[in-house]
Design an enzyme around this catalytic site. Structure first.
Site, PDB file in Angstrom:
ATOM      1  N   GLY A  88     -23.936   0.330  -3.329  1.00 16.76           N
ATOM      2  CA  GLY A  88     -24.483   0.577  -4.662  1.00 16.76           C
ATOM      3  C   GLY A  88     -25.979   0.844  -4.701  1.00 16.76           C
ATOM      4  O   GLY A  88     -26.491   1.709  -4.003  1.00 16.76           O
ATOM      5  N   PHE A 135     -13.195  -4.639   1.102  1.00 15.54           N
ATOM      6  CA  PHE A 135     -14.250  -3.917   0.374  1.00 15.54           C
ATOM      7  C   PHE A 135     -15.610  -4.196   1.020  1.00 15.54           C
ATOM      8  O   PHE A 135     -16.558  -4.617   0.349  1.00 15.54           O
ATOM      9  CB  PHE A 135     -14.254  -4.310  -1.106  1.00 15.54           C
ATOM     10  CG  PHE A 135     -14.970  -3.334  -2.013  1.00 15.54           C
ATOM     11  CD1 PHE A 135     -14.933  -1.984  -1.763  1.00 15.54           C
ATOM     12  CD2 PHE A 135     -15.669  -3.788  -3.117  1.00 15.54           C
ATOM     13  CE1 PHE A 135     -15.594  -1.078  -2.594  1.00 15.54           C
ATOM     14  CE2 PHE A 135     -16.330  -2.897  -3.961  1.00 15.54           C
ATOM     15  CZ  PHE A 135     -16.293  -1.543  -3.694  1.00 15.54           C
ATOM     16  N   PRO A 136     -15.730  -3.957   2.333  1.00 16.00           N
ATOM     17  CA  PRO A 136     -16.960  -4.322   3.027  1.00 16.00           C
ATOM     18  C   PRO A 136     -18.130  -3.379   2.790  1.00 16.00           C
ATOM     19  O   PRO A 136     -19.265  -3.707   3.149  1.00 16.00           O
ATOM     20  CB  PRO A 136     -16.539  -4.276   4.505  1.00 16.00           C
ATOM     21  CG  PRO A 136     -15.460  -3.239   4.544  1.00 16.00           C
ATOM     22  CD  PRO A 136     -14.712  -3.406   3.243  1.00 16.00           C
ATOM     23  N   LEU A 137     -17.893  -2.221   2.168  1.00 16.89           N
ATOM     24  CA  LEU A 137     -18.940  -1.208   2.077  1.00 16.89           C
ATOM     25  C   LEU A 137     -19.527  -1.053   0.676  1.00 16.89           C
ATOM     26  O   LEU A 137     -20.008   0.031   0.331  1.00 16.89           O
ATOM     27  CB  LEU A 137     -18.391   0.146   2.554  1.00 16.89           C
ATOM     28  CG  LEU A 137     -18.154   0.252   4.054  1.00 16.89           C
ATOM     29  CD1 LEU A 137     -17.570   1.611   4.401  1.00 16.89           C
ATOM     30  CD2 LEU A 137     -19.443   0.021   4.811  1.00 16.89           C
ATOM     31  N   TYR A 154       0.850  -1.185   0.000  1.00 15.26           N
ATOM     32  CA  TYR A 154       0.000   0.000   0.000  1.00 15.26           C
ATOM     33  C   TYR A 154       0.888   1.238   0.000  1.00 15.26           C
ATOM     34  O   TYR A 154       1.377   1.695   1.012  1.00 15.26           O
ATOM     35  CB  TYR A 154      -0.920   0.020   1.218  1.00 15.26           C
ATOM     36  CG  TYR A 154      -1.915  -1.121   1.277  1.00 15.26           C
ATOM     37  CD1 TYR A 154      -2.176  -1.926   0.181  1.00 15.26           C
ATOM     38  CD2 TYR A 154      -2.609  -1.386   2.459  1.00 15.26           C
ATOM     39  CE1 TYR A 154      -3.085  -2.963   0.250  1.00 15.26           C
ATOM     40  CE2 TYR A 154      -3.531  -2.421   2.533  1.00 15.26           C
ATOM     41  CZ  TYR A 154      -3.760  -3.209   1.428  1.00 15.26           C
ATOM     42  OH  TYR A 154      -4.666  -4.236   1.507  1.00 15.26           O
TER      43      TYR A 154
END
Length: 290
Positions: A218, A213-215, A68
């Site tokens: 959409g 990517f838990p959120l 990262y």
């Protein structure tokens, strides 16, 4: 600390490897970098504030990786939080190399993983990395070789627990022939449950499951959608509801929502205090599949 002064703790606790306690709602530090997870963030001071605020609110599990930035995220964590609180668990990863923004290439050679572990120890200012994860399986390197090197580092005291990222159940079983695997980390959220089989396997064997990517909300969060409707009933945001759904889904679930904003980290952590009914949980699960 209480759930009033440290609201993240309302999410409850999980013991990684059966021994290492973490608050189940953590923080993912990937977004503390530039575009494409490359270079420095636009506002390094805000990145430091985000990390400190997360810990103030009771988060004691921070997930990062050497790739990262590269290195940027690890060094920001050290700048913001070192010397670390006694209960802070920092998880990092090795096994993906970077050749530019949004470019990721797996390298799982034992000598490379050892080098990166030594570098992460230095960048983070740690004598032992509590949870060290193989970021990706390298198709050119046998799993036993990559995981075997992590086990050697563990036996030397440089790693506390070993984790794997983006794997299948079969790959997990193969890795377990070489070492004890304490956590797995795969893409998983209310909208994308492709790792359901791995989650069920992890739950059955008390292996921590870290959804990245838990959120992803959409369409579900649009006005009139199920997330928007139930979140209004709880006086919560759709993102909070998505995190509450994950926490309800399994006791081994360890969501690590990431953000570069103090306001967003406060909003995310407030999700720990939301308790969904079984009916609400099922309604959201069904709506996401519709």
């Amino acid at each position: 600390m209480t759930t009033t002064t440290a609201p993240a703790r309302a999410a409850g606790e999980f013991r990684i490897g059966g021994t290492l306690p973490v608050v189940r709602l953590g923080y993912g530090a990937m977004q503390l970098t530039g575009p494409g997870v490359w270079g420095d963030p636009a506002d390094p001071d805000e990145a430091v504030r985000v990390l400190r605020r997360a810990v103030e609110l009771g988060v004691n599990f921070i997930d990062t990786a050497d790739s990262y930035g590269p290195v940027v995220s690890e060094e920001l964590i050290r700048k913001a939080l070192h010397p670390y609180p006694d209960d802070l668990v920092i998880a990092t990863k090795a096994g993906l190399t970077r050749q530019g923004p949004s470019v990721w290439t797996p390298v799982g050679r034992p000598e490379y993983l050892r080098q990166q572990c030594e570098m992460s120890l230095r960048h983070l200012g740690l004598e032992q990395i509590p949870l060290y994860q193989l970021h990706r399986i390298d198709p050119q390197v046998p799993v036993a070789d990559s995981v075997g090197e992590l086990k050697a580092l563990q036996q030397e005291g440089k790693i506390g627990h070993i984790g794997l990222s983006e794997i299948s159940v079969d790959e997990l079983l193969e890795a377990q022939k070489t070492a004890t695997i304490a956590t797995v980390q795969n893409l998983y959220n209310l909208s994308n449950r492709s790792a359901e089989a791995l989650l069920d396997h992890a739950a059955a064997h008390n292996i921590g499951f870290i959804p990245w990517f838990p959120l992803a909300t959409g369409e579900l969060s649009k006005p009139g959608g199920p997330l928007a409707t139930i979140s209004q009933q709880h006086g919560a945001s759709p993102s909070q509801l998505a995190l509450a759904w994950l926490l309800h889904r399994s006791p081994v679930m360890l969501p690590i929502p990431g953000t570069s904003s103090v306001a967003h980290v406060e909003d995310n952590i407030a999700a720990a205090g939301i308790e969904l009914s079984d009916a609400e949980f099922e309604a959201l699960a069904a709506a996401a599949k519709a």
